[in-house]
Design a protein around this motif. Structure first.
Motif, PDB file in Angstrom:
ATOM      1  N   ILE A   1       0.630  -1.322  -0.154  1.00  0.00           N
ATOM      2  CA  ILE A   1       0.127  -0.460   0.244  1.00  0.00           C
ATOM      3  C   ILE A   1       0.861   1.391   0.358  1.00  0.00           C
ATOM      4  O   ILE A   1       2.011   1.225   0.881  1.00  0.00           O
ATOM      5  CB  ILE A   1      -1.099   0.015   0.866  1.00  0.00           C
ATOM      6  N   LYS A   2       0.392   2.287  -1.329  1.00  0.00           N
ATOM      7  CA  LYS A   2       1.283   3.194  -1.311  1.00  0.00           C
ATOM      8  C   LYS A   2       0.531   4.409  -0.925  1.00  0.00           C
ATOM      9  O   LYS A   2       1.281   5.847  -0.699  1.00  0.00           O
ATOM     10  CB  LYS A   2       1.902   3.319  -2.317  1.00  0.00           C
ATOM     11  N   ASN A   3      -0.037   4.983  -1.099  1.00  0.00           N
ATOM     12  CA  ASN A   3      -1.557   5.872  -0.543  1.00  0.00           C
ATOM     13  C   ASN A   3      -2.341   5.246  -0.434  1.00  0.00           C
ATOM     14  O   ASN A   3      -3.147   4.045  -0.145  1.00  0.00           O
ATOM     15  CB  ASN A   3      -2.024   6.251  -2.256  1.00  0.00           C
ATOM     16  N   TYR A   4      -2.906   6.206   0.273  1.00  0.00           N
ATOM     17  CA  TYR A   4      -4.363   6.409   1.246  1.00  0.00           C
ATOM     18  C   TYR A   4      -5.319   7.969   0.993  1.00  0.00           C
ATOM     19  O   TYR A   4      -4.451   8.678   0.274  1.00  0.00           O
ATOM     20  CB  TYR A   4      -4.899   5.582   2.134  1.00  0.00           C
ATOM     21  N   GLN A   5      -7.042   7.415   0.642  1.00  0.00           N
ATOM     22  CA  GLN A   5      -7.692   8.676   0.083  1.00  0.00           C
ATOM     23  C   GLN A   5      -8.500   9.169   2.148  1.00  0.00           C
ATOM     24  O   GLN A   5      -8.304   8.577   3.244  1.00  0.00           O
ATOM     25  CB  GLN A   5      -8.734   8.754  -0.575  1.00  0.00           C
ATOM     26  N   LEU A   6      -8.085   9.994   2.490  1.00  0.00           N
ATOM     27  CA  LEU A   6      -8.099  10.510   3.289  1.00  0.00           C
ATOM     28  C   LEU A   6      -9.080  11.221   3.977  1.00  0.00           C
ATOM     29  O   LEU A   6      -9.082  12.627   3.063  1.00  0.00           O
ATOM     30  CB  LEU A   6      -6.627  11.674   4.840  1.00  0.00           C
ATOM     31  N   PHE A   7      -9.759  10.976   4.534  1.00  0.00           N
ATOM     32  CA  PHE A   7     -11.454  12.411   5.129  1.00  0.00           C
ATOM     33  C   PHE A   7     -11.518  12.930   6.650  1.00  0.00           C
ATOM     34  O   PHE A   7     -11.424  12.143   7.288  1.00  0.00           O
ATOM     35  CB  PHE A   7     -12.776  12.044   5.211  1.00  0.00           C
ATOM     36  N   ILE A   8     -11.005  13.914   6.672  1.00  0.00           N
ATOM     37  CA  ILE A   8     -10.661  15.020   7.836  1.00  0.00           C
ATOM     38  C   ILE A   8     -12.193  15.550   8.184  1.00  0.00           C
ATOM     39  O   ILE A   8     -12.370  16.535   7.313  1.00  0.00           O
ATOM     40  CB  ILE A   8      -9.951  15.378   7.740  1.00  0.00           C
ATOM     41  N   PRO A   9     -12.986  16.198   9.348  1.00  0.00           N
ATOM     42  CA  PRO A   9     -14.033  16.111   9.409  1.00  0.00           C
ATOM     43  C   PRO A   9     -13.699  17.951   9.229  1.00  0.00           C
ATOM     44  O   PRO A   9     -12.785  18.341   9.749  1.00  0.00           O
ATOM     45  CB  PRO A   9     -13.948  15.830  11.113  1.00  0.00           C
ATOM     46  N   ALA A  10     -14.769  18.872   9.350  1.00  0.00           N
ATOM     47  CA  ALA A  10     -14.207  20.032   9.131  1.00  0.00           C
ATOM     48  C   ALA A  10     -13.843  20.669  10.707  1.00  0.00           C
ATOM     49  O   ALA A  10     -13.181  21.898  10.820  1.00  0.00           O
ATOM     50  CB  ALA A  10     -15.879  20.477   8.884  1.00  0.00           C
ATOM     51  N   ASP A  11     -14.160  19.815  12.009  1.00  0.00           N
ATOM     52  CA  ASP A  11     -14.013  20.753  13.667  1.00  0.00           C
ATOM     53  C   ASP A  11     -12.756  20.017  13.628  1.00  0.00           C
ATOM     54  O   ASP A  11     -11.908  20.135  14.828  1.00  0.00           O
ATOM     55  CB  ASP A  11     -14.867  20.213  14.113  1.00  0.00           C
ATOM     56  N   TYR A  12     -12.154  19.444  12.774  1.00  0.00           N
ATOM     57  CA  TYR A  12     -10.713  18.575  13.458  1.00  0.00           C
ATOM     58  C   TYR A  12      -9.789  19.717  14.199  1.00  0.00           C
ATOM     59  O   TYR A  12      -9.141  19.084  15.167  1.00  0.00           O
ATOM     60  CB  TYR A  12      -9.914  17.558  12.439  1.00  0.00           C
ATOM     61  N   ASN A  13      -9.504  20.736  13.298  1.00  0.00           N
ATOM     62  CA  ASN A  13      -8.476  21.037  13.449  1.00  0.00           C
ATOM     63  C   ASN A  13      -8.310  22.450  14.655  1.00  0.00           C
ATOM     64  O   ASN A  13      -7.849  22.853  15.783  1.00  0.00           O
ATOM     65  CB  ASN A  13      -8.405  22.267  12.307  1.00  0.00           C
ATOM     66  N   ASN A  14     -10.309  22.379  15.142  1.00  0.00           N
ATOM     67  CA  ASN A  14     -10.454  23.179  16.123  1.00  0.00           C
ATOM     68  C   ASN A  14     -10.554  22.949  17.847  1.00  0.00           C
ATOM     69  O   ASN A  14     -10.868  23.778  18.584  1.00  0.00           O
ATOM     70  CB  ASN A  14     -11.666  24.194  15.787  1.00  0.00           C
TER      71      ASN A  14
END
Length: 268
Positions: free
Chosen positions: A73-86
């Protein structure tokens, strides 16, 4: 008489000298009060403020190259929720999604619009969707490399790690969770299948399995056999069998809000 007087005077002189010496000795041996040295008041240095160890991520879906390239496995798609950084103090649930045969290859964008990734927007958890190379099956060693990197790289809740997948990915869900059941809080295999011997390893795992009765690609018996084996050992597995739909049992499954309500209720 004179000699005797001199002798008496000599004794008196000696006794007087001894008395004087004794008094002098007593005086010099009086205890002297010794005070302990004055210590400096210790200076209390406040600890440094905690460093921000949560690295900001781009909200939404982005393609990520795996840091450890030793696996298939070399790559992956990542989903980050909108509030993750806050929400720096929040430990986020994470869902690993395994695609089917059609998304294998080197174009990571093929994984972006399939299965759970297609409906990722607004979901309250991270999604990790790796890509399997062409002409290969899901490799457990490579999946473990991915798992380890994700746990170290993102602010995730290790007690709420979930696994789902469709078709070839459905088989991958059964294989991976049976090999490492301690890693996952719940799984959702869709139109896949596994080995009945997995039942004893997975009897305590919250599982919700989905399949279509008229699946022409992966026969529904694959799911029925797994459900039967698990129930035989006391599992409380949930099973939804759609009467129609062919091989696509995933579109309606990933569109069902109840699936995510159930999923997020599960934890180790």
């Amino acid at each position: 008489m004179k000699k005797r007087a001199i002798k008496i005077l000599s004794h008196v002189f000696v006794l007087s000298a001894l008395a004087l010496f004794s008094c002098s000795k007593t005086e010099t041996s009086l205890p002297v009060e010794v005070k302990p040295p004055v210590k400096d008041t210790p200076v209390v240095v406040p600890p440094p403020p905690p460093k921000d160890t949560v690295k900001s991520q781009t909200p939404g879906i982005t393609a990520v190259k795996l840091d450890n390239q030793s696996g298939t496995i070399k790559n992956y798609q990542l989903f980050i929720p909108a509030d993750y950084n806050n929400k720096k103090d929040t430990k986020w649930p994470v869902v690993f999604f395994l695609h089917g045969v059609g998304e294998r290859g080197t174009d990571i964008n093929q994984v972006k619009n399939v299965g759970i990734m297609k409906v990722a927007s607004g979901k309250p958890f991270l999604i990790i969707a790796p890509q399997c190379p062409s002409d290969e099956w899901w490799n457990l060693k490579s999946l473990e490399i991915l798992y380890k990197e994700v746990m170290a790289k993102y602010n995730v809740d290790v007690n709420r790690v979930y696994l789902t997948g469709l078709s070839m990915g459905g088989f991958g869900v059964w294989d991976w969770s049976a090999a490492y059941p301690e890693k996952f809080a719940a799984t959702i295999p869709i139109c896949g299948g596994g080995n009945a011997s997995y039942a004893t390893k997975l009897k305590d795992m919250p599982i919700w399995d989905f399949h279509c009765a008229d699946d022409p690609t992966v026969n529904v018996s694959n799911s029925r056999d797994m459900v039967k084996a698990l129930k035989a050992v006391g599992s409380k597995i949930l099973y939804t069998e759609y009467p129609t739909g062919g091989h696509d049992a995933w579109t309606r499954t990933y569109a069902n809000a109840e699936v995510y309500t159930w999923l997020l209720q599960q934890h180790k």
